[in-house]
Design an enzyme around this catalytic site. Structure first.
Site, short mmCIF file in Angstrom:
data_model
loop_
_atom_site.label_atom_id
_atom_site.label_comp_id
_atom_site.label_asym_id
_atom_site.label_seq_id
_atom_site.Cartn_x
_atom_site.Cartn_y
_atom_site.Cartn_z
N ARG A 286 0.79 -1.24 0.00
CA ARG A 286 0.00 0.00 0.00
C ARG A 286 0.82 1.28 0.00
O ARG A 286 1.91 1.33 0.58
CB ARG A 286 -0.92 0.00 1.23
CG ARG A 286 -1.97 -1.07 1.14
CD ARG A 286 -2.80 -1.20 2.40
NE ARG A 286 -3.87 -2.17 2.21
CZ ARG A 286 -3.70 -3.49 2.29
NH1 ARG A 286 -2.53 -3.99 2.61
NH2 ARG A 286 -4.72 -4.31 2.07
N HIS B 244 -1.04 -2.55 -4.53
CA HIS B 244 -0.51 -3.47 -5.55
C HIS B 244 -0.46 -2.90 -6.96
O HIS B 244 -0.83 -3.57 -7.93
CB HIS B 244 -1.31 -4.77 -5.53
CG HIS B 244 -1.14 -5.58 -4.28
ND1 HIS B 244 -0.02 -5.53 -3.49
CD2 HIS B 244 -1.96 -6.49 -3.67
CE1 HIS B 244 -0.15 -6.35 -2.46
NE2 HIS B 244 -1.32 -6.95 -2.54
N HIS C 117 2.57 -12.74 -5.51
CA HIS C 117 1.46 -12.88 -4.58
C HIS C 117 0.88 -14.30 -4.56
O HIS C 117 -0.34 -14.48 -4.47
CB HIS C 117 0.38 -11.87 -4.94
CG HIS C 117 -0.47 -11.42 -3.80
ND1 HIS C 117 -1.25 -12.30 -3.06
CD2 HIS C 117 -0.67 -10.20 -3.26
CE1 HIS C 117 -1.90 -11.60 -2.14
NE2 HIS C 117 -1.56 -10.34 -2.23
N GLU D 8 4.74 -12.54 0.99
CA GLU D 8 5.18 -11.63 -0.06
C GLU D 8 6.43 -10.90 0.40
O GLU D 8 6.37 -10.08 1.32
CB GLU D 8 4.07 -10.62 -0.34
CG GLU D 8 2.73 -11.25 -0.71
CD GLU D 8 1.54 -10.36 -0.31
OE1 GLU D 8 1.47 -9.22 -0.78
OE2 GLU D 8 0.71 -10.81 0.50
C1 GLA Z 1 -2.37 -8.25 0.08
C2 GLA Z 1 -2.92 -7.30 1.04
C3 GLA Z 1 -4.22 -7.81 1.57
C4 GLA Z 1 -5.17 -8.14 0.46
C5 GLA Z 1 -4.54 -9.10 -0.48
C6 GLA Z 1 -5.43 -9.38 -1.64
O1 GLA Z 1 -1.76 -9.31 0.66
O2 GLA Z 1 -2.05 -6.98 2.09
O3 GLA Z 1 -4.78 -6.85 2.40
O4 GLA Z 1 -5.50 -6.96 -0.23
O5 GLA Z 1 -3.31 -8.59 -0.93
O6 GLA Z 1 -6.74 -9.68 -1.27
#
Ligand code: GLA
Length: 377
Positions: free
Chosen positions: A107, A132, A205, A341
């Site tokens: 984010r 993302h 991811h 991740e």
């Molecule tokens: C990431 C984010 C989560 C969510 C996933 C997808 O891991 O941190 O909050 O948005 O992607 O659902």
């Protein structure tokens, strides 16, 4: 030395043969069609196989790992990732299953940041924040795929994100190489260069379920991190690096995922609806180090995650809610998969105390992550 089967498979791929068949136990890479995107472009599916029989299927749409097999303690291979059966399934919208994430993974608060005195505005696609890479991140673009010659099957994906694409500055040349190693490890090498100062945070991811079915609550996880990044209600880091000791975030020794995941007396668990946080790796060096270990007791499968990155987002599939039906008709309920991740800290462009995610012309962004599979009785 290159193995003959590998060369053969590569040659057949290069010569455009779509139906190359590798024999069981032959290492190599095979290309088949994965269908057409709604805009008419063709996507391909590459099957990488190593000599032990492990297979990774990767499409150039979003650089998505469509499936990945790993042996259990009896030597039985199963697919241990979440995903869809078809290209249209991915195109309809999925929560980043197996995809390459960029230009900035995780984010950026309110979709805004300032670099060298210039303000940039990005899409706000998640609780008022940017997530993302935006509306059409690297998970939704068609990459140029090239099989790489070498001892181990590898696939190089290339994409140039344009200056201004999704609001980010600079033309960014990105190269991601997937290598399926002999030691049952999937290695991902990321590289990027830019022609203007920009921010970059690339990751993958993949959602893992080492049992190949059910939920991930009885998986056992170790994170080599003695601090994590607490977040606000919209999952933006507060800036604090909080010790995990004495909290449900302590995975410094192997811990069952479900043990404290519902401890909503902890405000961080409440905000994340479980785990959805970045852990700060104790070893902050840029060398490849063990960041996480996951063990699934019924199958004996073990996954180790090595990375050159400073942090790892541990996400426990809290937003899966049974509305998506994935591979083989399996309904993805809450916590069907977990993500690890590897990345720079979320919101780094707005947090001067975090390691920088700025990339400047003349520099090369280069990181590497390895997901290694083995078993334990
Ligand atoms: C990431 C984010 C989560 C969510 C996933 C997808 O891991 O941190 O909050 O948005 O992607 O659902």
């Amino acid at each position: 030395m290159k193995t003959l089967p590998f060369l053969l498979a590569t040659l057949l791929v290069v010569s455009g043969c779509n139906s190359t068949k590798m024999n069981e136990q032959q290492a190599g890479i095979e290309k088949t069609s994965f269908g057409k995107l709604t805009d008419g472009r063709e996507a391909d599916l590459y099957t990488l196989r190593n000599e032990t029989g492990m297979e990774a299927k990767i499409t150039n749409y979003g650089g998505i790992i469509v499936s990945l097999t790993a042996p259990d303690k009896n030597g039985t291979f199963s697919d241990i990732t979440l995903g869809m059966d078809s290209l249209s399934g991915y195109e309809k919208g999925v929560p980043y299953f197996g995809a390459l994430i960029g230009r900035y993974g995780n984010r950026i608060a309110k979709g805004k940041f300032t670099l060298d005195g210039k303000a940039y505005t990005l899409a706000t696609n998640n609780m008022g924040n940017h997530l993302h890479g935006g509306l059409k991140g690297f998970d939704k673009v068609l990459w140029t795929a090239t099989p790489v010659e070498g001892e181990e099957p590898a696939l190089k994906l290339a994409y140039t994100a344009k200056d201004g694409e999704e609001g980010y500055p600079g033309n960014l040349n990105v190269e991601v190489t997937y290598t399926l190693q002999k030691d049952n490890a999937l290695r991902i090498d990321y590289k990027a260069t830019t022609d203007k100062p920009t921010v970059v945070n690339l990751t993958n991811h993949a959602y893992f379920n080492l049992a190949g079915q059910g939920d991930i609550l009885s998986h056992e996880v170790t994170l080599n991190a003695d601090r994590f990044l607490p977040v606000n209600e919209t999952l933006i880091p507060t800036g604090e690096l909080k010790p995990v000791a004495g909290t449900p975030f302590d995975f410094t020794t192997s811990t069952v995922v479900g043990k404290r995941i519902n401890d909503s007396s902890d405000v961080q668990i409440k905000y994340g609806l479980g785990y959805d946080h970045a852990w700060v790796l104790t070893d902050s060096s840029k060398t490849s180090k063990l960041a996480a270990t996951v063990y699934e007791p019924t199958t004996g499968r073990v996954m180790e995650v090595f990375t050159t990155e400073p942090a790892i987002q541990f996400y426990t599939g809290n937003f899966l809610d049974g509305t998506l039906t994935g591979k083989g008709g399996v309904v993805y309920q809450k916590r069907t998969g977990l993500c690890l991740e590897t990345e720079h800290y979320p919101d780094s462009p707005n947090q001067p105390n975090f390691p920088t995610s700025t990339l400047r012309p003349g520099e090369t962004y280069q990181t590497s992550t390895i997901y290694k599979f083995s078993t334990r009785k």
